[in-house]
Design a protein around this motif. Structure first.
Motif, PDB file in Angstrom:
ATOM      1  N   GLY A 439     -40.249  18.109  -1.195  1.00 14.18           N
ATOM      2  CA  GLY A 439     -41.471  19.071  -1.337  1.00 14.18           C
ATOM      3  C   GLY A 439     -41.343  20.080  -2.423  1.00 14.18           C
ATOM      4  O   GLY A 439     -41.146  19.684  -3.612  1.00 14.18           O
ATOM      5  N   SER A 440     -41.778  21.282  -2.330  1.00  9.73           N
ATOM      6  CA  SER A 440     -41.768  22.337  -3.189  1.00  9.73           C
ATOM      7  C   SER A 440     -40.364  23.123  -3.319  1.00  9.73           C
ATOM      8  O   SER A 440     -40.338  24.177  -3.688  1.00  9.73           O
ATOM      9  N   HIS A 441     -39.474  22.387  -2.550  1.00 10.26           N
ATOM     10  CA  HIS A 441     -37.994  23.271  -2.770  1.00 10.26           C
ATOM     11  C   HIS A 441     -37.617  23.121  -3.902  1.00 10.26           C
ATOM     12  O   HIS A 441     -36.771  22.059  -4.191  1.00 10.26           O
ATOM     13  N   GLN A 442     -37.562  23.845  -4.807  1.00 18.92           N
ATOM     14  CA  GLN A 442     -37.110  23.874  -6.177  1.00 18.92           C
ATOM     15  C   GLN A 442     -35.589  23.634  -6.019  1.00 18.92           C
ATOM     16  O   GLN A 442     -34.743  24.389  -5.465  1.00 18.92           O
ATOM     17  N   TYR A 443     -35.042  22.749  -6.957  1.00 21.03           N
ATOM     18  CA  TYR A 443     -33.643  22.550  -7.113  1.00 21.03           C
ATOM     19  C   TYR A 443     -33.125  23.532  -7.954  1.00 21.03           C
ATOM     20  O   TYR A 443     -33.457  23.695  -9.164  1.00 21.03           O
ATOM     21  N   LEU A 444     -31.768  24.169  -7.546  1.00 22.23           N
ATOM     22  CA  LEU A 444     -31.166  25.308  -8.189  1.00 22.23           C
ATOM     23  C   LEU A 444     -30.068  24.708  -8.820  1.00 22.23           C
ATOM     24  O   LEU A 444     -29.783  25.060 -10.183  1.00 22.23           O
ATOM     25  N   LEU A 459     -30.925  24.640  -2.981  1.00 16.85           N
ATOM     26  CA  LEU A 459     -32.398  24.476  -3.097  1.00 16.85           C
ATOM     27  C   LEU A 459     -33.281  25.942  -2.713  1.00 16.85           C
ATOM     28  O   LEU A 459     -32.531  26.711  -1.933  1.00 16.85           O
ATOM     29  N   ARG A 460     -34.075  26.286  -3.321  1.00 14.55           N
ATOM     30  CA  ARG A 460     -35.055  27.253  -3.084  1.00 14.55           C
ATOM     31  C   ARG A 460     -35.939  26.946  -1.656  1.00 14.55           C
ATOM     32  O   ARG A 460     -36.567  25.973  -1.643  1.00 14.55           O
ATOM     33  N   HIS A 461     -35.719  27.838  -0.801  1.00 13.14           N
ATOM     34  CA  HIS A 461     -36.631  28.088   0.517  1.00 13.14           C
ATOM     35  C   HIS A 461     -37.095  29.127   0.405  1.00 13.14           C
ATOM     36  O   HIS A 461     -36.596  30.346   0.708  1.00 13.14           O
ATOM     37  N   ASP A 462     -38.541  29.251   0.181  1.00 14.94           N
ATOM     38  CA  ASP A 462     -39.234  30.435   0.101  1.00 14.94           C
ATOM     39  C   ASP A 462     -38.816  31.529  -0.960  1.00 14.94           C
ATOM     40  O   ASP A 462     -38.676  30.977  -1.967  1.00 14.94           O
ATOM     41  N   VAL A 463     -38.334  32.555  -0.649  1.00 12.90           N
ATOM     42  CA  VAL A 463     -37.573  33.397  -1.427  1.00 12.90           C
ATOM     43  C   VAL A 463     -35.965  33.306  -1.462  1.00 12.90           C
ATOM     44  O   VAL A 463     -35.516  33.745  -2.568  1.00 12.90           O
ATOM     45  N   ASP A 464     -35.601  32.542  -0.519  1.00  9.01           N
ATOM     46  CA  ASP A 464     -34.258  32.416  -0.548  1.00  9.01           C
ATOM     47  C   ASP A 464     -33.518  31.343  -1.278  1.00  9.01           C
ATOM     48  O   ASP A 464     -34.320  30.387  -1.656  1.00  9.01           O
ATOM     49  N   ALA A 465     -32.436  31.302  -1.243  1.00  9.61           N
ATOM     50  CA  ALA A 465     -31.681  30.067  -1.997  1.00  9.61           C
ATOM     51  C   ALA A 465     -30.731  29.559  -1.040  1.00  9.61           C
ATOM     52  O   ALA A 465     -29.590  30.239  -0.347  1.00  9.61           O
ATOM     53  N   LEU A 466     -30.846  28.294  -0.262  1.00 12.05           N
ATOM     54  CA  LEU A 466     -30.045  27.677   0.649  1.00 12.05           C
ATOM     55  C   LEU A 466     -29.121  26.929  -0.065  1.00 12.05           C
ATOM     56  O   LEU A 466     -29.294  25.933  -0.823  1.00 12.05           O
ATOM     57  N   LEU A 467     -27.752  26.970   0.557  1.00 10.46           N
ATOM     58  CA  LEU A 467     -26.712  25.851   0.034  1.00 10.46           C
ATOM     59  C   LEU A 467     -26.588  24.766   1.018  1.00 10.46           C
ATOM     60  O   LEU A 467     -26.418  25.079   2.261  1.00 10.46           O
TER      61      LEU A 467
END
Length: 564
Positions: A439-444, A459-467
């Protein structure tokens, strides 16, 4: 083998809803440098390499390679064709570069050459591309014990057009040592029309298996093709599978040069098979069909065919969701389709004969659709699709938080328009087994945390970055949420000059490197020595998350991260 659509499961215990912000710290960061007797082998893009895919694949390349088995060593290739080892000793200094291998061929004679690439296959093996089409498999011995020992090439072969190495692994089965290497190429698409829309290039991933019976030889070559450079591509341990994250889908096309027959498309598993896949309604002039689609669908994913008497609607790589002979003729030129909120497809069919009402959409009927009539039924259609899409800014007014005001958003709040998929391919059948719509979870970024496991991705989840850590041995929980970097998704979006991002194996901080001189370090919250109070909330603050900035004297060189 049916494809299952999965969702990434967030571990709520790793989220910090009370996180406030990073506080700038002026604590000095040790910076060391070393002079080189020859420049790094940098290859600039040519005029013929003009596409965005070329920039993503080769223009943003990291020339410094960390050894995941020995995190104090980094390697690079210089303009003399030498592979050099640089030992990093924190809080002391950098050692002098030590040559471990010299490429005998001169890659500069290749006009379309790429940057040399290096991948550490195991604790005792490495794979190397000279950037001109030659692949080396090198026995390095235990690099941790002897960092100055010369590497021994046990395999060297031309593999065709220039490529870069994305990933490699080593394994032993039935006493036979094998190495799996994943190569990336951007090639002219022979099937493309120069006047057609698109860049005229396609992206290929080649999965090469090299095994040793009496000597090391190529045993298998498997080719995938797609239309976008993958964000993530990695092989599973033992070569049992392949995972690819990309904006456009990839599909296996050749094995050992032989064209694969594309099997019949499999049916797409919807969230609830009991619900209709599409709804349709009509007036005396036209037919309107609303087809449910996977979340994040784009126009490039849609397969739509319409003739005067037949219609077919589907998604790339899957069996059609709507297909068959229409009850009566339509006018294809006056008909159209549009994507609604990236979750449904609305098709308008213009009747050739106005007046008669259709008793069915497709001849013979179709149990996957539902007919709705009148304005009251139109309202019902909207209600039944609410869980898929909504135009209401606050669909749940009972929630305490107010709806988001789009006028208050900043540029860094935006999400990419293109949607990516994460796909797992089986190594034997070469078919996709698991698909996650990002979806809109930007790849970091991608990072090697544990050399015995697949690379992790952020990935970006809302304002956080999740590993996330792939777990191919756990089909029910194939991607595990292992760490969270608070507000990093928001912070990194504001860094317009960002080129690299990564983190250390202990997740203690994340780092963003700009194209020029600055490296931003965002540390996890840690206890404070003194008593601090939040004046706004009138409470004591027990932890503080620090931000540090390192300014380098020279242009930023790709960097290596270790726990500090």
């Amino acid at each position: 083998m049916a494809v299952s659509n999965y969702s990434l499961k967030v571990n709520r215990q790793l989220l910090d809803p009370s996180f406030e912000s990073y506080r700038l710290s002026l604590e000095p960061i040790p910076i060391y440098n070393v002079e080189l007797d020859a420049a790094v082998a940098e290859v600039k893009l040519k005029d013929s390499q003009y596409t965005l895919d070329h920039v993503r694949a080769f223009g943003m390349y990291n020339y410094l390679h960390i050894d995941p088995w020995y995190e104090d060593s980094v390697f690079f290739v210089d303009c003399k064709g030498r592979v050099l080892n640089l030992t990093v000793t924190l809080d002391t200094a950098l050692g002098k570069p030590i040559e471990v291998f010299h490429m005998p061929s001169d890659p500069t004679v290749c006009e379309e050459r790429l940057c040399a690439s290096l991948s550490f296959t195991s604790a005792t093996w490495a794979s190397l591309s000279d950037g001109a089409g030659r692949l080396y498999l090198l026995r390095t011995s235990m690099r941790r014990e002897n960092c100055s020992l010369k590497w021994e090439p046990l395999f060297s072969e031309e593999m065709g057009e220039p490529f870069t190495i994305l990933h490699s692994i080593s394994h032993v089965q039935a006493g036979v040592h094998s190495m799996e290497v994943l190569l990336l190429r951007i090639q002219k698409d022979p099937s493309s029309d120069s006047d057609a829309k698109g860049s005229g290039y396609s992206v290929s991933l080649e999965w090469i298996t090299v095994s040793n019976t009496k000597k090391y030889k190529v045993r298998k070559r498997k080719m995938l093709r797609g239309k976008s450079v993958p964000h993530y591509a990695a092989l599973e341990p033992q070569g049992k599978g392949l995972m690819v994250a990309s904006e456009k889908p990839f599909v296996f096309t050749h094995v050992d040069g032989a064209l694969l027959e594309q099997p019949a498309a499999h049916a797409m598993e919807m969230e609830s098979s009991a619900d209709p896949i599409y709804f349709w309604q009509q007036t005396i002039e036209d037919i309107t069909v609303s087809v449910r689609m996977p979340e994040g669908i784009t126009k490039d994913d849609v397969l739509f065919k319409l003739s005067m008497e037949n219609v077919s609607v589907g998604v790339q790589g899957f069996a059609p969701l709507l297909e068959g002979q229409l009850h009566a003729p339509v006018d294809p030129e006056a008909s159209a389709w549009i994507i609604k909120d990236e979750k449904s497809l609305e098709v308008t069919l213009q009747k050739r004969s106005e007046g008669p009402m259709w008793p069915e959409l497709l001849t013979g009927g179709d149990g996957r659709g539902e007919f709705l009539m009148s304005e009251e039924q139109t309202a019902l259609l909207h209600e039944r699709l609410t869980y898929l899409t909504t135009e209401d800014m606050n669909a749940n007014p009972d929630k305490g938080k107010p709806p988001c005001n789009a006028q208050e958003l900043e540029d860094c709040d935006g999400f990419p328009e293109d949607s990516s998929n994460l796909t797992r391919f089986d190594g034997e059948s070469l078919k996709p087994t698991h698909v996650v719509n990002l979806g809109s979870h930007q790849y970091l970024f991608t990072v090697d945390l544990n050399p015995s496991e697949m690379p992790s991705f952020c990935l970006r989840h809302d304002v956080d970055a999740l590993l996330w850590q792939p777990r191919p041995d756990q089909p029910s929980n194939m991607w595990e949420h292992i760490a969270t970097f608070n507000a990093l998704g928001y912070v990194q979006a504001s860094k317009r000059d960002k080129k690299f991002a990564t983190c250390p194996p202990n997740f203690s901080y994340a780092a963003l490197g700009e194209c020029l001189r600055r490296v931003f370090i965002y540390r996890q919250p840690s206890p404070v020595d003194t008593v601090l109070f939040n004046r706004m909330q009138g409470r004591q603050v027990g932890q503080v998350a620090k931000q540090q900035v390192a300014s380098l004297e020279f242009l930023l060189f790709p960097f290596n991260l270790c726990p500090i």
